[in-house]
Write a protein that holds these residues in place. Structure first.
Motif, mmCIF file in Angstrom:
data_model
loop_
_atom_site.group_PDB
_atom_site.id
_atom_site.type_symbol
_atom_site.label_atom_id
_atom_site.label_comp_id
_atom_site.label_asym_id
_atom_site.label_seq_id
_atom_site.Cartn_x
_atom_site.Cartn_y
_atom_site.Cartn_z
ATOM 1 N N TRP B 82 0.846 -1.005 0.025
ATOM 2 C CA TRP B 82 0.038 -0.079 0.037
ATOM 3 C C TRP B 82 0.912 1.402 -0.049
ATOM 4 C CZ3 TRP B 82 -5.405 0.688 0.572
ATOM 5 C CH2 TRP B 82 -5.904 -0.664 0.540
ATOM 6 N N GLU B 83 0.622 2.207 -0.701
ATOM 7 C CA GLU B 83 1.152 3.438 -0.788
ATOM 8 C C GLU B 83 0.349 4.469 -0.054
ATOM 9 O OE1 GLU B 83 3.386 5.216 -4.173
ATOM 10 O OE2 GLU B 83 2.107 6.505 -4.153
ATOM 11 N N PHE B 84 0.782 5.265 1.007
ATOM 12 C CA PHE B 84 0.379 6.407 1.632
ATOM 13 C C PHE B 84 1.036 7.745 1.438
ATOM 14 C CE2 PHE B 84 -2.848 4.649 4.629
ATOM 15 C CZ PHE B 84 -2.511 3.257 4.617
ATOM 16 N N LYS B 85 0.284 8.758 1.431
ATOM 17 C CA LYS B 85 0.794 10.082 1.125
ATOM 18 C C LYS B 85 0.553 10.886 2.360
ATOM 19 C CE LYS B 85 1.751 10.685 -3.908
ATOM 20 N NZ LYS B 85 3.328 10.594 -3.632
ATOM 21 N N ILE B 86 1.406 11.649 3.006
ATOM 22 C CA ILE B 86 0.930 12.554 4.005
ATOM 23 C C ILE B 86 0.829 13.995 3.616
ATOM 24 C CG2 ILE B 86 2.094 13.514 6.189
ATOM 25 C CD1 ILE B 86 3.611 11.174 6.438
ATOM 26 N N ARG B 87 -0.051 14.377 4.182
ATOM 27 C CA ARG B 87 -0.710 15.846 3.972
ATOM 28 C C ARG B 87 0.367 16.940 3.833
ATOM 29 N NH1 ARG B 87 -5.990 16.850 3.892
ATOM 30 N NH2 ARG B 87 -6.829 14.797 4.615
ATOM 31 N N PRO B 97 7.082 20.068 10.046
ATOM 32 C CA PRO B 97 5.971 19.330 9.340
ATOM 33 C C PRO B 97 6.044 17.700 9.774
ATOM 34 C CG PRO B 97 8.141 19.693 8.236
ATOM 35 C CD PRO B 97 8.278 20.392 9.509
ATOM 36 N N VAL B 98 4.781 17.178 9.419
ATOM 37 C CA VAL B 98 4.636 15.844 9.789
ATOM 38 C C VAL B 98 5.399 15.006 8.824
ATOM 39 C CG1 VAL B 98 3.085 13.936 10.247
ATOM 40 C CG2 VAL B 98 2.678 16.008 11.028
ATOM 41 N N THR B 99 6.261 14.030 9.015
ATOM 42 C CA THR B 99 7.037 13.408 7.928
ATOM 43 C C THR B 99 6.855 11.824 8.067
ATOM 44 O OG1 THR B 99 9.145 13.237 8.989
ATOM 45 C CG2 THR B 99 8.900 15.295 7.582
ATOM 46 N N VAL B 100 7.554 11.065 7.102
ATOM 47 C CA VAL B 100 7.492 9.703 7.079
ATOM 48 C C VAL B 100 8.462 9.243 8.341
ATOM 49 C CG1 VAL B 100 8.283 7.512 5.879
ATOM 50 C CG2 VAL B 100 7.042 9.530 4.526
ATOM 51 N N LYS B 133 7.326 12.539 2.400
ATOM 52 C CA LYS B 133 6.043 12.529 2.522
ATOM 53 C C LYS B 133 5.254 11.172 2.235
ATOM 54 C CE LYS B 133 5.147 16.718 4.073
ATOM 55 N NZ LYS B 133 4.528 16.739 5.451
ATOM 56 N N THR B 134 5.921 10.325 1.428
ATOM 57 C CA THR B 134 5.404 9.005 0.914
ATOM 58 C C THR B 134 5.983 7.804 1.445
ATOM 59 O OG1 THR B 134 5.492 10.435 -1.139
ATOM 60 C CG2 THR B 134 4.749 8.076 -1.198
ATOM 61 N N PHE B 135 5.067 6.944 1.803
ATOM 62 C CA PHE B 135 5.847 5.538 2.268
ATOM 63 C C PHE B 135 5.012 4.306 1.872
ATOM 64 C CE2 PHE B 135 2.960 7.009 5.395
ATOM 65 C CZ PHE B 135 2.349 5.957 6.010
ATOM 66 N N HIS B 136 5.906 3.290 1.711
ATOM 67 C CA HIS B 136 4.972 2.241 1.513
ATOM 68 C C HIS B 136 4.661 1.045 2.687
ATOM 69 C CE1 HIS B 136 5.801 2.544 -3.412
ATOM 70 N NE2 HIS B 136 5.230 3.197 -2.866
ATOM 71 N N LEU B 137 3.661 0.453 2.632
ATOM 72 C CA LEU B 137 3.522 -0.629 3.645
ATOM 73 C C LEU B 137 3.564 -2.104 2.999
ATOM 74 C CD1 LEU B 137 1.059 1.004 6.135
ATOM 75 C CD2 LEU B 137 3.402 0.709 6.424
#
Lengths: 325, 518
Positions: B82-87, B97-100, B133-137
């Protein structure tokens, strides 16, 4: 005297040990805290991890030995739910309970003794009968009902006093107290009255019967015959004689006020030890329950000891002997 | 004249004071917050607070459907990734900033903290940083519930919480979140004070200052609302709802809950501990026969329970998954009250003369649970099952129900933590298996290989419509077999002063960020 005190202290240690055994195993029999606390999505591994984190994976007797070992080092364990040391948690709630109990005790003295005196001196008057009638109500109405009624009348209908919470506090010597602020005081009136009601009734009745008994004694008659003013007879001769049993009872009642303000604190959301105890019981937070009860046992033992010692000091007829209670 | 002028002056002053306080909110809470550390304990009173202070990657809306949180989007790249992108505009309260890296830190912290209750959502997932800002699970097996899993826990800041303990959160030192409110002060058992975060990614919340007061006793909570000591209360007890609705100074909002009450029949043992024949002699366990289970279902007058025992504050349930949640099967109908049909079924199953039964449930957990249990006892007795009722405290009940599986027929409720059908089926219906988490709440010890196969297929199907179909199929099969016997949905109720608004939430949460002063 020294032997007596040592004996009593040894007895109290036994009481505390018996109490920890009962509570420790009792809470264990009720249920497993993890069954209540667990996240519903939790699988077996997660369940086991929670059991291990709380030390509940060991057999109960091993848990008890670890507990005893830690207690001897002054550690009562950590609250299962809050993760902070149980004793620290209990002590942090102590000031709120102490000030509530103190206020209730003050009310008990301020209202109970004068009302009892009045009723004892005028046993057949309407006012005397009314006082006794109300004292029966104070005795027999359940605390939770009176508390709710007081909230309904004074907070909801009349809007005079706040129904719940502790209000503003002032920090004195690092401890928060609310009786020093107007807002705090207004928050305190209802719960303190609720807590004091039973004790006011008790002291009123004790004082009344003491007064009625003493008024018939020879020394009172003699004082009157001598022409001593009735104010002096009542407030010096009579009051002094009836105060001994009242003080003894009040000493023990203070322990009760501190330890068992549970119902009042829950209804008025007063953040004291009693509310903590109830919350801990519903979540089976064993370290807090055990810690609380140990503290209470110690307190009662200490109060009893103090009362016994004081009693022998006050009344020379009573000799404390090693063999006595 | 003068008196009147003074009175008018006082009234004006009161109004002015009133408006000065308008942006403050005081809430009487039923569930107490036990820790500010969002990973210590998954209690209800804690999760509502961590949503206000810290924020989750994925949120739930008021209907308990997932929506973006600190993650603005997500997608499945392949079956196991799954790929998630943080705002981009998500910031911690200090402006960073909120980061990976914060997500990685959170994943590391959760299995090491407190009761380790959130570990189940992170331990089987490998996190791969793509950019800030992007991570994979990545998972070993396909996980269609990844967004729901990411909605279950709060993110904490690496900078502000690395190496710090639960105590540091409680004192406020580590309580630097990315949520709509900032931590001000927490006096355990008395109040938690929060102040609005003007830089919150979804905009500043409606109230500037929020004070949450734990008032566990529901009668006192209602009284505090009536006395104006608080502006809003949660968990209004059913007997008081009608009275509060009539009060001109108050607004009451309600919605059916995700929590559905149900009966667990003992469906597998040869003889059941709380069932005997009419002569008190042990008999064969009647609940092994699905006709007896369905007879119980037909014997229950759900509408009467809702209208009489709950004063209308509930909805009769067709299945143990609330309508509106993913996987709910609209084709399953609420079992109609049919005592004659129930008697016929009992007759057909060979229990026409009836039997003796003790039913169990709580009396301190669900809305009017003690009275509902009494009503159920009477309804079952009317069709010939001579029923005794034994209500227990929740501290005793749940361990005996799901841990030791001691009862013959027991009432419990459930709101699925993942907001969809997988937990309702995997945990309550699938065959009990201690090692993999299947059937952990299957107090019936029911086992149906056909349903098991559908559930197993569903929980690894990524395609939403296909998965939903499988869930619905499994639900229909289980309910038709009387596993479990659904009763009703509870009602979630809030009361507040006139003027302010709060949208009632299916998930029972009181989220102060959604309260508005007008």
């Amino acid at each position: 005297m020294t032997v007596f005190i040592i004996r009593r202290l040894l007895q109290s240690v036994l009481v505390v040990v018996a109490m920890t055994l009962i509570v420790f195993f009792g809470v264990n029999v009720i249920g497993n805290p993890v069954d209540i606390l667990i996240n519903p999505d939790c699988d077996k591994i997660c369940y086991a991890a929670a059991m291990k984190a709380l030390g509940l994976d060991l057999p109960i007797h091993e848990q008890y030995f670890i507990f005893v070992k830690n207690v001897l080092q002054g550690d009562l364990g950590r609250s299962f739910i809050l993760g902070i040391p149980a004793i620290k948690l209990i002590v942090s709630r102590l000031p709120a309970t102490i000030e509530l109990a103190g206020m209730a005790m003050t009310m008990t003295l301020v209202f109970g003794i004068p009302l009892g005196l009045w009723a004892g001196l005028r046993p057949n008057s309407t006012s005397g009968r009314m006082i006794m009638g109300f004292s029966i109500l104070g005795f027999s109405l359940p605390t939770f009902w009176v508390g709710l009624m007081m909230i309904m009348v004074f907070s909801v209908e009349l809007g005079w006093l706040p129904p719940t919470g502790r209000g503003d506090t002032v920090t004195v010597l690092g401890l928060p107290f609310s009786f020093l602020t107007l807002d705090g005081l207004s928050h305190m009136i209802l719960p303190a009255t609720n807590l004091a009601l039973f004790h006011i009734a008790l002291v009123t009745r004790l004082t009344r019967s003491g007064v009625r008994e003493t008024m018939l004694m020879d020394f009172v008659k003699f004082a009157r015959a001598k022409g001593v003013s009735s104010t002096r007879v009542i407030f010096v001769h009579v009051l002094k004689n009836i105060l001994i049993p009242i003080v003894t009872v009040l000493g023990l009642e203070l322990g009760g006020l501190l330890a068992f303000a549970v119902v009042t604190e829950s209804i008025f959301a007063w953040p004291g030890m009693g509310k903590l105890l109830i919350e801990s019981i519903t979540l089976l937070d064993r370290p807090v329950i055990v810690g609380y009860l140990m503290l209470i046992v110690f307190m009662f033992v200490a109060i009893n000891l103090a009362v016994d010692i004081l009693y022998s000091a006050l009344d020379p007829r009573v000799r404390v002997q090693g063999s006595s209670r | 004249m003068t008196k009147r002028a003074i009175a008018a002056g006082v009234a004006t002053a009161a109004l002015l004071v009133g408006s000065a306080y308008a942006a403050d909110l005081r809430v009487g809470m039923g569930a107490e917050t036990t820790s500010i550390d969002p990973h210590y304990f998954a209690g209800f009173g804690n999760i509502q607070i961590d949503l206000a202070i810290f924020g989750h990657l994925v949120n739930y809306d008021s209907k308990f459907r997932i929506m973006p949180g600190l993650a603005e989007s997500w997608k499945s790249i392949d079956d196991k990734t799954w790929e998630f992108k943080i705002r981009s505009n998500a910031k911690w309260h200090d402006g960073s900033p909120v980061t990976v890296d914060d997500v990685i830190h959170t994943f590391k912290r959760i299995p090491e903290t407190g009761l380790k209750q959130f570990a189940v959502y992170v331990v089987d997932k490998q996190i791969v940083k793509i950019d800030d800002k992007t991570f994979h699970l990545k998972t070993q097996v396909p996980n269609p519930l990844m967004p729901n899993n990411m909605a279950a826990f709060a993110l904490v800041s690496k900078k502000h919480s690395e190496g710090l303990a639960t105590e540091d959160f409680n004192s406020g030192k580590a309580a630097i979140g990315a949520g709509p409110f900032k931590f001000v002060e927490w006096v355990k058992g008395d109040r938690l004070v929060l102040t609005a975060n003007p830089d919150y990614w979804a905009g500043k919340p409606g109230f500037d200052k929020v004070t949450l007061k734990p008032i566990g006793s529901s009668a006192s909570r209602v009284a505090s609302m009536l006395a104006g000591e608080v502006d809003m209360i949660e968990k209004v007890p059913a007997p008081d709802i009608a009275k509060l609705k009539q009060n001109a100074n108050l607004t009451v909002v309600q919605t059916p809950s995700c929590r559905v009450m149900m009966l667990h029949p003992d469906a597998s043992r040869e003889s059941s501990p709380y069932v005997t024949g009419l002569d008190d002699k042990p008999i064969r366990n009647p609940f092994r026969d699905s006709r007896v289970r369905m007879a119980v279902s037909k014997a229950i007058n759900r509408d009467a329970i809702v209208s009489r025992v709950l004063d209308g504050n509930g909805v009769a349930a067709s299945q143990h998954l609330a309508p509106g949640l993913f996987g709910h099967n609209p084709n399953i109908k609420v079992e109609a009250y049919d005592p004659e049909g129930a008697k016929k079924l009992l007759q057909a199953a060979g229990y026409g003369q009836g039997f003796k039964l003790t039913i169990h449930g709580t009396n301190d957990r669900y809305d009017n649970d003690g009275q509902i249990l009494e009503a159920l006892g009477q309804m079952l007795s009317q069709v010939g099952i001579q029923t005794k009722v034994e209500p227990l405290s929740l501290t005793v009940f749940f361990g005996r129900l799901y841990g030791k599986v001691e009862f013959s027929l027991a009432m419990a409720g459930n709101c699925p933590g993942t907001a969809e059908a997988s937990s309702s089926l995997k945990e309550f219906v699938a065959t009990f298996n201690a090692s993999d988490g299947y059937g952990i709440y299957n107090a019936h010890r029911y086992s149906n290989p056909r349903i098991d196969a559908i559930i197993k297929e569903a929980v690894s199907t990524i395609d939403d419509p296909k998965r939903e179909k499988l869930f619905q199929e499994a639900l229909a099969a289980a309910i038709a077999d009387g596993i479990p016997i659904p009763l009703h949905q509870q009602m979630n109720t809030w009361a507040m002063r006139k003027g302010m608004t709060y949208e009632a939430r299916t998930d029972e949460m009181t989220l102060v960020q959604f309260a508005r002063p007008n």
